[in-house]
Structures are given as structure tokens and as C-alpha cells.
Design a protein around this motif. Structure first.
Motif, mmCIF file in Angstrom:
data_model
loop_
_atom_site.group_PDB
_atom_site.id
_atom_site.type_symbol
_atom_site.label_atom_id
_atom_site.label_comp_id
_atom_site.label_asym_id
_atom_site.label_seq_id
_atom_site.Cartn_x
_atom_site.Cartn_y
_atom_site.Cartn_z
ATOM 1 N N PRO A 36 36.943 40.905 45.534
ATOM 2 C CA PRO A 36 36.976 39.617 46.238
ATOM 3 C C PRO A 36 36.303 38.561 45.366
ATOM 4 C CG PRO A 36 35.779 41.288 47.527
ATOM 5 C CD PRO A 36 36.129 41.917 46.220
ATOM 6 N N VAL A 37 36.813 37.350 45.374
ATOM 7 C CA VAL A 37 36.272 36.341 44.461
ATOM 8 C C VAL A 37 34.775 36.113 44.684
ATOM 9 C CG1 VAL A 37 38.366 35.058 43.867
ATOM 10 C CG2 VAL A 37 37.146 34.507 45.982
ATOM 11 N N GLN A 38 34.328 36.227 45.941
ATOM 12 C CA GLN A 38 32.902 35.936 46.157
ATOM 13 C C GLN A 38 32.005 37.050 45.631
ATOM 14 O OE1 GLN A 38 35.094 36.890 48.429
ATOM 15 N NE2 GLN A 38 34.254 36.874 50.477
ATOM 16 N N LYS A 39 32.603 38.199 45.289
ATOM 17 C CA LYS A 39 31.804 39.299 44.732
ATOM 18 C C LYS A 39 32.176 39.556 43.277
ATOM 19 C CE LYS A 39 30.978 41.617 49.093
ATOM 20 N NZ LYS A 39 31.520 42.584 50.017
ATOM 21 N N ALA A 40 32.722 38.549 42.624
ATOM 22 C CA ALA A 40 33.207 38.746 41.245
ATOM 23 C C ALA A 40 32.057 38.931 40.267
ATOM 24 C CB ALA A 40 34.079 37.570 40.827
ATOM 25 N N GLY A 41 30.899 38.386 40.590
ATOM 26 C CA GLY A 41 29.745 38.521 39.690
ATOM 27 C C GLY A 41 29.908 37.692 38.430
ATOM 28 N N ASP A 42 29.273 38.169 37.365
ATOM 29 C CA ASP A 42 29.291 37.439 36.087
ATOM 30 C C ASP A 42 30.683 37.554 35.461
ATOM 31 O OD1 ASP A 42 28.809 36.298 33.660
ATOM 32 O OD2 ASP A 42 27.593 37.954 32.879
ATOM 33 N N LEU A 43 31.278 36.417 35.153
ATOM 34 C CA LEU A 43 32.649 36.424 34.619
ATOM 35 C C LEU A 43 32.691 36.546 33.100
ATOM 36 C CD1 LEU A 43 34.351 33.629 36.764
ATOM 37 C CD2 LEU A 43 33.940 36.045 37.312
ATOM 38 N N GLY A 44 31.518 36.462 32.473
ATOM 39 C CA GLY A 44 31.472 36.385 31.013
ATOM 40 C C GLY A 44 32.153 37.546 30.301
ATOM 41 N N GLY A 45 32.169 38.721 30.926
ATOM 42 C CA GLY A 45 32.730 39.893 30.263
ATOM 43 C C GLY A 45 34.240 40.029 30.401
ATOM 44 N N TYR A 46 34.845 39.183 31.218
ATOM 45 C CA TYR A 46 36.296 39.313 31.425
ATOM 46 C C TYR A 46 37.071 38.495 30.396
ATOM 47 C CZ TYR A 46 35.152 41.391 35.945
ATOM 48 O OH TYR A 46 34.661 42.200 36.934
ATOM 49 N N GLU A 47 38.127 39.121 29.888
ATOM 50 C CA GLU A 47 38.954 38.443 28.870
ATOM 51 C C GLU A 47 40.220 37.834 29.473
ATOM 52 O OE1 GLU A 47 38.502 41.323 25.158
ATOM 53 O OE2 GLU A 47 38.337 42.286 27.120
ATOM 54 N N GLY A 48 40.523 38.172 30.713
ATOM 55 C CA GLY A 48 41.695 37.605 31.374
ATOM 56 C C GLY A 48 41.523 37.698 32.885
ATOM 57 N N PHE A 49 42.265 36.870 33.604
ATOM 58 C CA PHE A 49 42.090 36.779 35.054
ATOM 59 C C PHE A 49 43.436 36.700 35.771
ATOM 60 C CE2 PHE A 49 38.326 35.129 33.111
ATOM 61 C CZ PHE A 49 37.276 35.578 33.907
ATOM 62 N N VAL A 50 43.532 37.464 36.854
ATOM 63 C CA VAL A 50 44.612 37.266 37.815
ATOM 64 C C VAL A 50 43.896 36.877 39.102
ATOM 65 C CG1 VAL A 50 46.558 38.323 39.016
ATOM 66 C CG2 VAL A 50 45.976 39.086 36.694
ATOM 67 N N ILE A 51 44.258 35.736 39.674
ATOM 68 C CA ILE A 51 43.527 35.239 40.849
ATOM 69 C C ILE A 51 44.542 34.926 41.942
ATOM 70 C CG2 ILE A 51 41.856 33.550 41.717
ATOM 71 C CD1 ILE A 51 41.257 32.926 38.700
ATOM 72 N N GLY A 52 44.294 35.479 43.129
ATOM 73 C CA GLY A 52 45.247 35.268 44.212
ATOM 74 C C GLY A 52 44.568 34.989 45.527
ATOM 75 N N SER A 53 45.285 34.285 46.374
ATOM 76 C CA SER A 53 44.759 33.977 47.702
ATOM 77 C C SER A 53 45.886 34.001 48.717
ATOM 78 C CB SER A 53 44.115 32.591 47.715
ATOM 79 O OG SER A 53 43.738 32.224 49.037
ATOM 80 N N ALA A 54 45.517 34.349 49.930
ATOM 81 C CA ALA A 54 46.431 34.151 51.056
ATOM 82 C C ALA A 54 46.544 32.655 51.309
ATOM 83 C CB ALA A 54 45.872 34.846 52.297
ATOM 84 N N ALA A 55 47.715 32.224 51.768
ATOM 85 C CA ALA A 55 47.904 30.816 52.140
ATOM 86 C C ALA A 55 47.747 30.681 53.650
ATOM 87 C CB ALA A 55 49.297 30.355 51.719
#
Ligand SMILES: Cc1cc2nc3c(=O)[nH]c(=O)nc-3n(C[C@H](O)[C@H](O)[C@H](O)COP(=O)(O)O)c2cc1C
Length: 184
Positions: A36-55
Motif C-alpha cells: 500500500p502506498v502509505q506503507k511504502a517506506g523509503d523509496l530510495g532503494g527502488y529503481e522503478g515504480f508501478v503505482i495504481g489506485s482505485a477510482a
């Protein structure tokens, strides 16, 4: 590559899509985690992102919008793919010939395109289980205008979701190989 599949889901349909995308990316050789985005933590280690949400009511969930906008500097420097879970039903076009996915694009997406330049934004059909709805949602759904666009059912197309995830896996392989590897 280390990939975050960050999601915002109210009733679980988007969470399950995010989890499936992470599974497909993992099978494709990436280190993907759905969170869940609110529990993503530190983003520094990620090299790519897929981000999705319900509308909901034409918009992404607030936590997902806040996640994108508050991390816009980092996200604009990484490969990012966005998805929305929204329209309910099985028809790609409505009675007037309008593309249902295009019409369902949440209002936040143009701003995200400007802010972080995602490689893609994809709209997936969603799911509605009346047993999970809040009292307010049930009340809204009783309105005649809402009935037609809020049918009960699970309209997620898992083959489409997996195809989209596989195409991301292929693009990540190219990112990982870098421009030198792409040269003849
Ligand atoms: C009250 C309510 C409002 C909704 N509004 C929209 C909307 O504006 N656009 C859309 O495409 N889908 C809309 N939907 C459909 C949801 O996005 C769909 O059910 C989605 O799969 C829910 O995802 P979730 O289970 O991850 O929360 C709405 C559903 C409900 C119950």
C-alpha cells in the motif's frame, strides 16, 4: 531491478491487481513488491515504480495522489507506470460508442503526466461486491443514475493485467541493460 508496485485500494480489487502485477514482474526476473502506498517506506532503494489506485467519483484515492505528488521529484527521475481500477462492466465502448476506459480516466492523471512523465497509464476494469460497500456507497448506488454504471460483479481481466505487467517487465529489462546494451 527493485520495483515497488504501490497501490491504494478501498475494497481490495486494486490490491489484488497490484499483487498480480508484482508476481508477473517477479517471474520476469525483477525484484517486485506490492505494498500500500502509505506503507511504502523509503523509496530510495527502488529503481522503478508501478503505482495504481482505485477510482472513486472520478478521482484516485487521496493517499495515492499524495504519494505521487509528494514524491514527484524522485518519481520523475525513475521509470514509472500508472494504472487505475475503475469502470465496471464488460463493454469496451458504451451505447454511444464512447471508449469506456478513456472516459473513466481519473481527473488526476493529466497532472501526474505533467509532474512525473509516466511511461504509461492503463485503466483496468474493476470489481464491485455489494457486501463490502459502506452505507454511503450503498445509498449512492441506489440512485437511478448510479445503477447503470455500478453493476455488481468482478470485471477484472486477468489476462489483460498480466499482459500489461509482462510488457513492463520487458521494458525494465531494456532499462536495466542500459543504452550501451541497446546499441548495435
Ligand atoms: C461509490 C463508488 C464510486 C465509484 N466511482 C468510480 C468512478 O468515478 N470511476 C470509475 O471508473 N469507477 C468507479 N467506481 C468503481 C470502483 O473504482 C471499482 O469498484 C474498483 O474496482 C474498486 O477498487 P477497490 O476494491 O480497490 O477499492 C466506484 C465504485 C463505488 C462503490
Amino acid at each position: 531491478m527493485s520495483i515497488l508496485v504501490g497501490y491504494a485500494s478501498k475494497h481490495g480489487a486494486t490490491r489484488e491487481i497490484a499483487e498480480r502485477i508484482a508476481e508477473v514482474l517477479t517471474l520476469a526476473g525483477q525484484h517486485a513488491q506490492a505494498r500500500p502506498v502509505q506503507k511504502a517506506g523509503d523509496l530510495g532503494g527502488y529503481e522503478g515504480f508501478v503505482i495504481g489506485s482505485a477510482a472513486y467519483l472520478g478521482h484516485w484515492r487521496k493517499d495515492a495522489t499524495a504519494f505521487v505528488m509528494s514524491n514527484r521529484d524522485l518519481l520523475s527521475r525513475r521509470p514509472v507506470w500508472l494504472f487505475s481500477t475503475g469502470p465496471l462492466g464488460t463493454q469496451d465502448t458504451d451505447a454511444n460508442g464512447v471508449d469506456v476506459r478513456a472516459a473513466a480516466e481519473p481527473k488526476d492523471i493529466p497532472g501526474f503526466r505533467e509532474a512525473i512523465h509516466p511511461r504509461d497509464h492503463h485503466v483496468f476494469f474493476g470489481a464491485l461486491d455489494p457486501g463490502k460497500l459502506t452505507f454511503a456507497e450503498k445509498t449512492l448506488r441506489k440512485l437511478p443514475a448510479a445503477r447503470a454504471i455500478m453493476p455488481e460483479g468482478d470485471f477484472r481481466d486477468w489476462a489483460e493485467i498480466e499482459d500489461w505487467a509482462r510488457s513492463i517487465g520487458q521494458q525494465l529489462t531494456q532499462v536495466d541493460a542500459g543504452p550501451a546494451a541497446a546499441a548495435p
